[in-house]
Design an enzyme around this catalytic site. Structure first.
Site, PDB file in Angstrom:
ATOM      1  N   GLU A  29       0.822  -1.205   0.000  1.00  0.00           N
ATOM      2  CA  GLU A  29       0.000   0.000   0.000  1.00  0.00           C
ATOM      3  C   GLU A  29       0.862   1.263   0.000  1.00  0.00           C
ATOM      4  O   GLU A  29       1.590   1.528   0.956  1.00  0.00           O
ATOM      5  CB  GLU A  29      -0.919  -0.014   1.228  1.00  0.00           C
ATOM      6  CG  GLU A  29      -1.919  -1.150   1.179  1.00  0.00           C
ATOM      7  CD  GLU A  29      -2.623  -1.417   2.497  1.00  0.00           C
ATOM      8  OE1 GLU A  29      -3.800  -1.768   2.461  1.00  0.00           O
ATOM      9  OE2 GLU A  29      -1.987  -1.282   3.554  1.00  0.00           O
ATOM     10  N   SER A  53      -6.084  -3.743  -1.486  1.00  0.00           N
ATOM     11  CA  SER A  53      -6.736  -5.050  -1.480  1.00  0.00           C
ATOM     12  C   SER A  53      -5.799  -6.012  -0.766  1.00  0.00           C
ATOM     13  O   SER A  53      -5.024  -6.743  -1.399  1.00  0.00           O
ATOM     14  CB  SER A  53      -7.021  -5.523  -2.905  1.00  0.00           C
ATOM     15  OG  SER A  53      -7.598  -6.807  -2.902  1.00  0.00           O
ATOM     16  N   GLU A  54      -5.854  -5.984   0.566  1.00  0.00           N
ATOM     17  CA  GLU A  54      -4.862  -6.709   1.372  1.00  0.00           C
ATOM     18  C   GLU A  54      -4.835  -8.198   1.053  1.00  0.00           C
ATOM     19  O   GLU A  54      -3.758  -8.793   0.911  1.00  0.00           O
ATOM     20  CB  GLU A  54      -5.132  -6.477   2.863  1.00  0.00           C
ATOM     21  CG  GLU A  54      -4.800  -5.078   3.352  1.00  0.00           C
ATOM     22  CD  GLU A  54      -5.908  -4.062   3.090  1.00  0.00           C
ATOM     23  OE1 GLU A  54      -5.709  -2.874   3.383  1.00  0.00           O
ATOM     24  OE2 GLU A  54      -6.981  -4.471   2.588  1.00  0.00           O
ATOM     25  N   ASP A  79      -3.379  -4.250  11.643  1.00  0.00           N
ATOM     26  CA  ASP A  79      -4.839  -4.301  11.736  1.00  0.00           C
ATOM     27  C   ASP A  79      -5.476  -4.536  10.364  1.00  0.00           C
ATOM     28  O   ASP A  79      -6.475  -5.246  10.257  1.00  0.00           O
ATOM     29  CB  ASP A  79      -5.387  -2.983  12.303  1.00  0.00           C
ATOM     30  CG  ASP A  79      -4.632  -2.494  13.513  1.00  0.00           C
ATOM     31  OD1 ASP A  79      -5.171  -2.537  14.619  1.00  0.00           O
ATOM     32  OD2 ASP A  79      -3.472  -2.058  13.332  1.00  0.00           O
ATOM     33  N   HIS A 123      -6.862   0.571  14.988  1.00  0.00           N
ATOM     34  CA  HIS A 123      -5.631   0.857  14.252  1.00  0.00           C
ATOM     35  C   HIS A 123      -4.379   0.744  15.108  1.00  0.00           C
ATOM     36  O   HIS A 123      -3.279   1.006  14.606  1.00  0.00           O
ATOM     37  CB  HIS A 123      -5.680   2.278  13.660  1.00  0.00           C
ATOM     38  CG  HIS A 123      -6.800   2.495  12.701  1.00  0.00           C
ATOM     39  ND1 HIS A 123      -8.046   2.900  13.099  1.00  0.00           N
ATOM     40  CD2 HIS A 123      -6.872   2.336  11.360  1.00  0.00           C
ATOM     41  CE1 HIS A 123      -8.841   2.996  12.048  1.00  0.00           C
ATOM     42  NE2 HIS A 123      -8.151   2.649  10.980  1.00  0.00           N
TER      43      HIS A 123
END
Length: 337
Positions: A29, A53-54, A79, A123
């Site tokens: 990312e 889009s992990e 997270d 987070h």
């Protein structure tokens, strides 16, 4: 030696690995921004931006590792990995065993962890207790720039699936990028450990072996065990305890899988008292694992733990109270002494 920020040290080691081995690549990312120095050096083919889009890019990393590359796949924070947790729990950690050892997964999952900067309970988690429970998975949490560099080089060279977790409070680039205007008035100076955020790093990095803890301070009365930011909180607590005549050993685990069980047993056996400070949740995590280790080894010691017991609040003063701060660690140590 060169003075570097924590994040610069990690990229310094990664750059050294990429220069030595063309199979080392990195994506994730906004790496075009976060790793722009590496991209300018090695080009967009080896330092690639991904969509948010992990699950997609984490599984892509696993596939690339099985095909012969050594990918370093980056999340902003662990997270976000929950979106694609199957890639960790069901693929990266198990494909080696499922294949009878025919496929290694030499992938590094790099992610920020932890709090202290007012980002709230969705987070600021660490999850290293859960991550350490998976088979064929190495979990690394450096607390200094020099360790961050040496451990990253070991992670890239490892043939195992490795989760490399960087405490966000030490990683100034992540803090700057995530901060924005909404946190521009938040003063992190009182909580950010300078010895962890910046320090000397070798110009040529050498690997630091996994499973070897570092003794940051030696004392005869009690052992304080932690990792990441917790190490610095333990050092703060040790200073306060010394003023009351209590001398503490501070043990930095550096890696949670593998865990340096010998160092833990040795130090706790010598002092007879231990406080485990952990920025992860108390249930089912590192604190309980160390308690079990001591029981199974026959080590006689008084034990206490300081960990996260609730959802981490947004408000800075409540967040500070919920995390394992130096005051909580010192109070736990005094209760044993």
């Amino acid at each position: 030696m060169t003075i570097m920020r924590y994040d610069e040290a990690v990229d310094h080691a990664l750059g050294q690995a990429m220069a030595a081995d063309p199979s080392v690549v990195t994506w994730g990312e906004d790496v075009e921004i976060l790793r722009r120095v590496l991209q300018s050096r090695f080009g967009p083919e080896r330092v690639r931006d991904t969509p948010i889009s992990e699950q997609g890019f984490m599984y892509a990393g696993i596939g690339a590792a099985m095909a012969g590359l050594r990918p370093v796949v980056e999340l902003y924070m662990i997270d976000f990995g929950m979106v694609g947790w199957s890639a960790i729990a069901n693929a990266g950690s198990k494909f080696k065993d499922f294949s009878g050892g025919r496929w290694n997964i030499p992938m590094v999952l790099r992610a920020g962890v932890g709090g202290w900067y007012a980002d709230g309970g969705q987070h600021e988690q660490t999850f290293w207790g859960s991550l350490s429970s998976y088979p064929s998975t190495e979990v690394v949490v450096p607390s200094t720039p020099a360790d961050a560099a040496g451990l990253m080089l070991s992670a890239v060279q490892s043939d195992e699936f490795t989760v490399f977790l960087t405490p966000k409070l030490l990683d100034q680039q992540i803090l700057d990028y995530l901060g924005g205007d909404q946190r521009s008035t938040l003063d992190l100076t009182p909580v950010q450990p300078k010895a962890g955020a910046i320090g000397e790093v070798p110009d040529v990095v050498t690997p630091i072996p996994f499973g070897k803890a570092a003794t940051r301070r030696t004392g005869s009365d009690i052992t304080l065990v932690s990792v990441g930011i917790g190490v610095h909180r333990c050092l703060e607590a040790a200073d306060a305890l010394a003023a009351d005549g209590i001398e503490a050993t501070v043990l930095d685990l550096r890696t949670l899988a593998p865990l340096d069980t010998e160092a833990i047993v040795e130090h706790v056996g010598r002092t007879g008292r231990v406080v485990v400070a952990d920025e992860d949740y108390s249930r089912g995590g590192l604190t309980g694992e160390i308690a079990a280790l001591l029981l199974e080894s026959g080590t006689t010691a008084r034990y206490a733990r300081v960990a996260v017991e609730q959802t981490i609040p947004f408000a800075p003063h409540l967040e500070y109270a919920a995390l394992p701060n130096a005051e909580r660690i010192a109070a736990a140590a005094k209760s044993l002494a």
